[in-house]
Design a protein around this motif. Structure first.
Motif, PDB file in Angstrom:
ATOM      1  N   MET A  50       0.819  -0.930  -0.278  1.00 50.39           N
ATOM      2  CA  MET A  50      -0.112   0.382  -0.308  1.00 50.39           C
ATOM      3  C   MET A  50       1.162   1.629  -0.180  1.00 50.39           C
ATOM      4  SD  MET A  50      -2.641  -0.683   2.603  1.00 50.39           S
ATOM      5  CE  MET A  50      -3.792   0.631   2.890  1.00 50.39           C
ATOM      6  N   GLY A  51       1.489   1.386   0.975  1.00 51.03           N
ATOM      7  CA  GLY A  51       2.594   2.106   0.987  1.00 51.03           C
ATOM      8  C   GLY A  51       4.019   2.723   1.466  1.00 51.03           C
ATOM      9  N   ALA A  52       4.697   2.993   1.832  1.00 46.43           N
ATOM     10  CA  ALA A  52       6.050   3.016   2.884  1.00 46.43           C
ATOM     11  C   ALA A  52       5.877   4.564   3.876  1.00 46.43           C
ATOM     12  CB  ALA A  52       6.943   2.875   2.944  1.00 46.43           C
ATOM     13  N   ILE A  53       7.044   4.400   4.801  1.00 45.56           N
ATOM     14  CA  ILE A  53       7.265   6.113   4.913  1.00 45.56           C
ATOM     15  C   ILE A  53       8.539   5.448   5.570  1.00 45.56           C
ATOM     16  CG2 ILE A  53       6.918   5.784   7.400  1.00 45.56           C
ATOM     17  CD1 ILE A  53       6.595   8.627   7.827  1.00 45.56           C
ATOM     18  N   SER A  58      10.062  10.775   4.143  1.00 41.85           N
ATOM     19  CA  SER A  58       9.220  10.565   3.188  1.00 41.85           C
ATOM     20  C   SER A  58       8.214   9.811   2.892  1.00 41.85           C
ATOM     21  CB  SER A  58      10.912  10.190   1.522  1.00 41.85           C
ATOM     22  OG  SER A  58      11.765  11.122   1.835  1.00 41.85           O
ATOM     23  N   THR A  59       7.492   9.777   1.846  1.00 41.95           N
ATOM     24  CA  THR A  59       6.685   8.718   2.036  1.00 41.95           C
ATOM     25  C   THR A  59       6.754   8.768  -0.101  1.00 41.95           C
ATOM     26  OG1 THR A  59       4.240  10.516   1.950  1.00 41.95           O
ATOM     27  CG2 THR A  59       5.311   9.563   4.241  1.00 41.95           C
ATOM     28  N   TYR A  60       5.429   6.811   0.119  1.00 45.28           N
ATOM     29  CA  TYR A  60       5.828   6.500  -1.116  1.00 45.28           C
ATOM     30  C   TYR A  60       4.661   5.701  -0.909  1.00 45.28           C
ATOM     31  CZ  TYR A  60      10.825   7.003  -1.387  1.00 45.28           C
ATOM     32  OH  TYR A  60      11.866   8.106  -0.703  1.00 45.28           O
ATOM     33  N   TYR A  61       4.009   5.818  -1.830  1.00 46.44           N
ATOM     34  CA  TYR A  61       2.227   4.877  -2.324  1.00 46.44           C
ATOM     35  C   TYR A  61       2.362   4.099  -3.565  1.00 46.44           C
ATOM     36  CZ  TYR A  61       1.379   8.457   1.125  1.00 46.44           C
ATOM     37  OH  TYR A  61       0.926   9.236   2.522  1.00 46.44           O
ATOM     38  N   SER A  62       1.114   2.776  -3.237  1.00 44.46           N
ATOM     39  CA  SER A  62       0.847   2.439  -4.540  1.00 44.46           C
ATOM     40  C   SER A  62       0.086   3.865  -6.171  1.00 44.46           C
ATOM     41  CB  SER A  62       0.100   1.103  -4.284  1.00 44.46           C
ATOM     42  OG  SER A  62      -1.145   0.553  -4.781  1.00 44.46           O
ATOM     43  N   PRO A  63       0.151   3.403  -6.934  1.00 45.94           N
ATOM     44  CA  PRO A  63      -0.170   4.621  -7.631  1.00 45.94           C
ATOM     45  C   PRO A  63      -2.092   4.131  -7.554  1.00 45.94           C
ATOM     46  CG  PRO A  63       0.987   3.671  -8.812  1.00 45.94           C
ATOM     47  CD  PRO A  63       1.798   3.126  -7.240  1.00 45.94           C
ATOM     48  N   SER A  64      -2.711   3.257  -7.426  1.00 47.56           N
ATOM     49  CA  SER A  64      -3.748   2.487  -6.897  1.00 47.56           C
ATOM     50  C   SER A  64      -4.336   2.824  -6.019  1.00 47.56           C
ATOM     51  CB  SER A  64      -4.135   0.430  -7.087  1.00 47.56           C
ATOM     52  OG  SER A  64      -3.299   0.202  -6.093  1.00 47.56           O
ATOM     53  N   LEU A  65      -3.492   2.897  -4.928  1.00 45.81           N
ATOM     54  CA  LEU A  65      -4.247   3.785  -3.522  1.00 45.81           C
ATOM     55  C   LEU A  65      -4.449   5.320  -3.038  1.00 45.81           C
ATOM     56  CD1 LEU A  65      -3.685   0.762  -1.701  1.00 45.81           C
ATOM     57  CD2 LEU A  65      -6.111   0.752  -2.187  1.00 45.81           C
ATOM     58  N   LYS A  66      -3.224   5.452  -4.541  1.00 45.07           N
ATOM     59  CA  LYS A  66      -2.483   7.084  -4.179  1.00 45.07           C
ATOM     60  C   LYS A  66      -3.486   7.769  -3.005  1.00 45.07           C
ATOM     61  CE  LYS A  66       1.168  10.557  -5.063  1.00 45.07           C
ATOM     62  NZ  LYS A  66       1.940  10.548  -6.121  1.00 45.07           N
ATOM     63  N   SER A  67      -5.138   8.275  -3.564  1.00 46.43           N
ATOM     64  CA  SER A  67      -5.922   8.920  -3.436  1.00 46.43           C
ATOM     65  C   SER A  67      -6.264   8.740  -2.620  1.00 46.43           C
ATOM     66  CB  SER A  67      -6.490   9.136  -4.559  1.00 46.43           C
ATOM     67  OG  SER A  67      -7.448   8.220  -4.826  1.00 46.43           O
ATOM     68  N   ARG A  68      -6.517   8.044  -1.790  1.00 45.44           N
ATOM     69  CA  ARG A  68      -6.671   7.669  -0.841  1.00 45.44           C
ATOM     70  C   ARG A  68      -6.119   7.192   1.043  1.00 45.44           C
ATOM     71  NH1 ARG A  68     -10.496   2.792  -0.073  1.00 45.44           N
ATOM     72  NH2 ARG A  68      -9.572   1.446  -1.885  1.00 45.44           N
ATOM     73  N   THR A  69      -4.837   7.566   0.279  1.00 46.71           N
ATOM     74  CA  THR A  69      -4.334   6.545   1.291  1.00 46.71           C
ATOM     75  C   THR A  69      -2.760   8.283   1.815  1.00 46.71           C
ATOM     76  OG1 THR A  69      -3.813   4.578   0.340  1.00 46.71           O
ATOM     77  CG2 THR A  69      -2.183   5.356   1.879  1.00 46.71           C
ATOM     78  N   SER A  70      -2.456   8.023   3.463  1.00 45.33           N
ATOM     79  CA  SER A  70      -1.744   9.391   3.997  1.00 45.33           C
ATOM     80  C   SER A  70      -0.721   7.975   4.815  1.00 45.33           C
ATOM     81  CB  SER A  70      -2.409  10.176   4.334  1.00 45.33           C
ATOM     82  OG  SER A  70      -2.851  10.886   3.612  1.00 45.33           O
ATOM     83  N   ILE A  71       0.735   8.417   4.841  1.00 46.16           N
ATOM     84  CA  ILE A  71       0.800   7.203   5.988  1.00 46.16           C
ATOM     85  C   ILE A  71       1.922   8.354   6.965  1.00 46.16           C
ATOM     86  CG2 ILE A  71       3.208   5.596   6.568  1.00 46.16           C
ATOM     87  CD1 ILE A  71       1.659   3.967   3.280  1.00 46.16           C
ATOM     88  N   SER A  72       2.070   8.021   7.766  1.00 44.76           N
ATOM     89  CA  SER A  72       2.477   9.498   9.172  1.00 44.76           C
ATOM     90  C   SER A  72       3.422   9.136  10.017  1.00 44.76           C
ATOM     91  CB  SER A  72       1.174  10.220   9.553  1.00 44.76           C
ATOM     92  OG  SER A  72       0.670   9.841   9.850  1.00 44.76           O
TER      93      SER A  72
END
Length: 120
Positions: A50-53, A58-72
């Protein structure tokens, strides 16, 4: 020995925001050059990154989930957090946090996983 532990609600209603926290012990989330990942596995399907910090924040997101995902992260608590907005039943899955040595690298430590069900 690094340990990761996921926590958060097991049931979320459709359209709400899913929030999960991963608490890390035995190692700092700011240590070079580790990445702290969120991965999920829907029932009957494979693992989905899904993603990583990163250690740097710095944060990185799956393109398919980027619009709905936040990692902090909260470095004072050695925790990192996933937020997934506007959930649907298709977001029902076991959610894992895991550490990797590099971006998209092999995972060396995993949490035990937490089941999240999206249902009214």
């Amino acid at each position: 020995q690094v340990q990761l532990q996921e926590s958060g609600p097991g049931l979320v209603k459709p359209s709400q925001t899913l929030s999960l926290t991963c608490t890390v012990s035995g190692g700092s989330i700011t240590t070079n050059y580790y990445y702290w990942n969120w991965i999920r596995q829907p029932p009957g399907k494979g693992l989905e990154w899904m993603g990583a910090i990163a250690y740097s924040g710095s944060t990185y997101y799956s393109p398919s989930l980027k619009s709905r995902t936040s990692i902090s992260r909260d470095t004072s608590k050695n925790q990192f957090t996933l937020q997934l907005r506007s959930v649907t039943p298709e977001d029902t899955a076991v959610y894992y946090c895991a550490r990797s040595r590099d971006y998209l690298g092999q995972y060396d430590y995993w949490g035990q996983g937490t089941q999240v069900t999206v249902s009214a």
